[in-house]
Scaffold this active site. Structure first.
Site, mmCIF file in Angstrom:
data_model
loop_
_atom_site.group_PDB
_atom_site.id
_atom_site.type_symbol
_atom_site.label_atom_id
_atom_site.label_comp_id
_atom_site.label_asym_id
_atom_site.label_seq_id
_atom_site.Cartn_x
_atom_site.Cartn_y
_atom_site.Cartn_z
ATOM 1 N N GLY A 12 0.678 -1.208 -0.070
ATOM 2 C CA GLY A 12 0.044 -0.106 0.084
ATOM 3 C C GLY A 12 0.874 1.369 -0.114
ATOM 4 O O GLY A 12 1.682 1.368 0.905
ATOM 5 N N ARG A 73 1.375 -5.282 -5.353
ATOM 6 C CA ARG A 73 1.253 -6.305 -4.153
ATOM 7 C C ARG A 73 1.476 -7.666 -5.129
ATOM 8 O O ARG A 73 0.440 -7.866 -5.993
ATOM 9 C CB ARG A 73 -0.020 -6.434 -3.385
ATOM 10 C CG ARG A 73 -0.167 -5.384 -2.432
ATOM 11 C CD ARG A 73 -1.315 -5.724 -1.762
ATOM 12 N NE ARG A 73 -1.469 -4.463 -0.568
ATOM 13 C CZ ARG A 73 -2.290 -3.667 -0.294
ATOM 14 N NH1 ARG A 73 -3.450 -3.874 -1.194
ATOM 15 N NH2 ARG A 73 -2.540 -2.701 0.418
ATOM 16 N N ASP A 104 5.041 -4.728 6.402
ATOM 17 C CA ASP A 104 5.800 -6.009 6.881
ATOM 18 C C ASP A 104 5.696 -7.190 6.109
ATOM 19 O O ASP A 104 6.587 -8.165 6.003
ATOM 20 C CB ASP A 104 5.395 -6.382 8.402
ATOM 21 C CG ASP A 104 3.869 -6.497 8.403
ATOM 22 O OD1 ASP A 104 3.246 -6.073 7.700
ATOM 23 O OD2 ASP A 104 3.326 -6.871 9.610
ATOM 24 N N THR A 127 3.361 2.753 6.382
ATOM 25 C CA THR A 127 2.189 2.300 5.820
ATOM 26 C C THR A 127 0.905 3.464 6.673
ATOM 27 O O THR A 127 1.626 3.597 8.036
ATOM 28 C CB THR A 127 1.420 0.845 6.424
ATOM 29 O OG1 THR A 127 0.178 0.876 6.593
ATOM 30 C CG2 THR A 127 2.257 0.598 7.747
ATOM 31 N N ASP A 129 -1.404 2.818 8.266
ATOM 32 C CA ASP A 129 -2.216 2.011 9.550
ATOM 33 C C ASP A 129 -1.179 2.264 10.699
ATOM 34 O O ASP A 129 -1.632 1.909 11.850
ATOM 35 C CB ASP A 129 -2.234 0.621 9.183
ATOM 36 C CG ASP A 129 -3.322 0.259 8.071
ATOM 37 O OD1 ASP A 129 -3.866 1.437 7.607
ATOM 38 O OD2 ASP A 129 -3.629 -0.878 7.725
ATOM 39 N N ASP A 131 1.146 0.071 12.021
ATOM 40 C CA ASP A 131 0.762 -1.096 12.581
ATOM 41 C C ASP A 131 2.201 -2.138 12.429
ATOM 42 O O ASP A 131 1.919 -3.427 12.412
ATOM 43 C CB ASP A 131 -0.430 -1.815 12.343
ATOM 44 C CG ASP A 131 -0.435 -2.347 10.809
ATOM 45 O OD1 ASP A 131 0.580 -1.798 9.980
ATOM 46 O OD2 ASP A 131 -1.402 -2.974 10.431
ATOM 47 N N ARG A 173 -6.737 -1.279 8.435
ATOM 48 C CA ARG A 173 -7.357 -2.725 8.265
ATOM 49 C C ARG A 173 -7.610 -3.468 9.634
ATOM 50 O O ARG A 173 -8.762 -4.103 9.756
ATOM 51 C CB ARG A 173 -6.519 -3.369 7.478
ATOM 52 C CG ARG A 173 -7.085 -4.518 6.531
ATOM 53 C CD ARG A 173 -6.001 -5.277 5.961
ATOM 54 N NE ARG A 173 -4.854 -4.669 5.243
ATOM 55 C CZ ARG A 173 -4.893 -4.584 3.878
ATOM 56 N NH1 ARG A 173 -5.596 -5.271 3.232
ATOM 57 N NH2 ARG A 173 -3.827 -4.044 3.552
HETATM 58 O O1 F6P Z 1 -2.803 -0.941 4.802
HETATM 59 C C1 F6P Z 1 -3.170 0.281 4.434
HETATM 60 C C2 F6P Z 1 -4.563 0.193 3.681
HETATM 61 O O2 F6P Z 1 -4.713 1.737 3.415
HETATM 62 C C3 F6P Z 1 -5.459 -0.116 4.935
HETATM 63 O O3 F6P Z 1 -5.868 0.963 5.889
HETATM 64 C C4 F6P Z 1 -6.749 -0.498 4.134
HETATM 65 O O4 F6P Z 1 -7.645 -1.209 4.809
HETATM 66 C C5 F6P Z 1 -6.020 -1.086 2.914
HETATM 67 O O5 F6P Z 1 -4.744 -0.473 2.867
HETATM 68 C C6 F6P Z 1 -6.755 -0.838 1.529
HETATM 69 O O6 F6P Z 1 -6.257 -1.638 0.572
HETATM 70 P P1 F6P Z 1 -6.600 -1.421 -0.873
HETATM 71 O O7 F6P Z 1 -5.912 0.054 -1.334
HETATM 72 O O8 F6P Z 1 -5.888 -2.532 -1.565
HETATM 73 O O9 F6P Z 1 -7.816 -1.395 -0.933
#
Ligand code: F6P
Length: 321
Positions: A12, A73, A104, A127, A129, A131, A173
């Protein structure tokens, strides 16, 4: 020929990735390495999307949100034949070290790559998040928090003007860091996160008392991971008796020009990553802990569970009851 260091972003995207790439490229060159960049993260490593950064490429990117190198990813990277392909791409250019800016999951992937081919790497935590275990800070968090702050301030204007309750869902998340810090710094009345138990009965009593005392609007911030946005909005409407609306902030939180804090952290993490590789560290993550910068071996990061700042948790507890 100088040894090559390849720098890329993975997973992300988050604000601060672009300045981190710029600093890593420039500092690696100053330290005597030949810097390379890879577009599209792990996918680009496999598909040979390498470039030699020049002054033009490195200009005008400090303020850019997301990652100017793009990210991905990659499921293919979990298969040995594709990792072999990536290794060949490094070998033919004399690249012997990697810097990965991501989360991670990306660090784990690179650790597998290190186990396969012995290519050392340093990970820079990034990130929104916040986390990643072992570090108090990940790139992008401050920018995301400021975007949320601005949005909540705007929502408060309309909530107050129209005497409504607003439930605002923020990203995260599995982690409630963004929600808790935003709720505290925006003065929200309610905050629901995966890390803290909540009690709607006592929240309801508290809100009713405040309404009797003159409160005419309510702000509630919920972390995405609780999946409580819709339910809480109906509850505000039906049980509290205040017309309620839900706002899901979504990916707006992932964009935007990096704040000063994210630019400075990007620089410090990038210097830390080049220095760690230069010292001979083989698979470490750059961390910021209790006010100082350092490195942690990958297993201490990936085998651990992230811990939230206990003072933030304690303050946020009052908004769940
Ligand atoms: O991990 C970062 C994040 O932005 C989370 O907060 C969220 O749940 C997720 O990625 C969203 O992922 P995507 O961009 O693949 O929808």
């Amino acid at each position: 020929m100088s040894e090559g260091i390849a720098i890329f972003t993975s997973g992300g995207d988050s604000a601060g990735m672009s300045p981190a790439v710029k600093c890593a490229v420039e500092y690696a060159a100053r330290m005597g390495y030949k810097p390379w960049v890879v577009y599209d993260g792990l996918r680009g490593l496999i598909d040979d999307k390498f470039a030699e950064p020049d002054r033009e490429m490195m200009s005008g990117i400090l303020h850019r949100g997301g990652t100017f190198l793009r990210s991905s990813r990659s499921k293919r990277f979990f298969q040995i034949e594709f990792r072999e392909q990536a290794y060949e791409n490094l070998k033919k250019r004399g690249i012997g070290k990697l810097i990965v800016i991501g989360g991670d999951g990306s660090f784990r992937a690179l650790n597998q790559f290190y186990a396969d081919f012995g290519v050392p790497f340093a990970g820079i935590p990034a990130t929104i998040d916040n986390d990643i275990p072992g570090t108090d800070y990940c790139l992008g968090v401050d920018t995301a928090l400021n975007i949320i702050r601005q949005s909540v301030d705007s929502i408060r204007d309309t909530a107050h003007s129209f005497s409504r309750a607003f439930v605002i869902e923020v990203m995260g998340r599995h982690c409630g860091y963004l929600a808790m810090v935003s709720a505290l710094t925006s003065g929200a009345e309610v905050c629901l996160v995966p890390e803290l138990p909540y009690n709607l009965d006592s929240i309801g009593k508290r809100l009713q008392e405040e309404i009797r005392g003159g409160r005419n609007y309510i702000l509630a911030i919920v972390a995405e991971g609780t999946k409580m946005g819709d339910y809480l909005t109906r509850w505000m409407n039906d049980s509290i008796g205040m017309e309620a609306r839900l706002t899901v902030l979504g990916h707006v939180q992932r964009g935007g020009s990096p704040t000063v804090r994210d630019r400075l952290m990007a620089y410090k993490f990038a210097v830390g990553a080049v220095d760690a590789l230069h010292r001979g560290e083989t698979n470490s993550v750059i961390v910021y802990r209790d006010g100082s910068y350092g490195t942690k071996p990958i297993h201490e990061v990936c085998d651990a569970r992230y811990e939230l700042d206990p003072t933030v948790l304690k303050l946020a507890e009052t908004l769940c009851q």
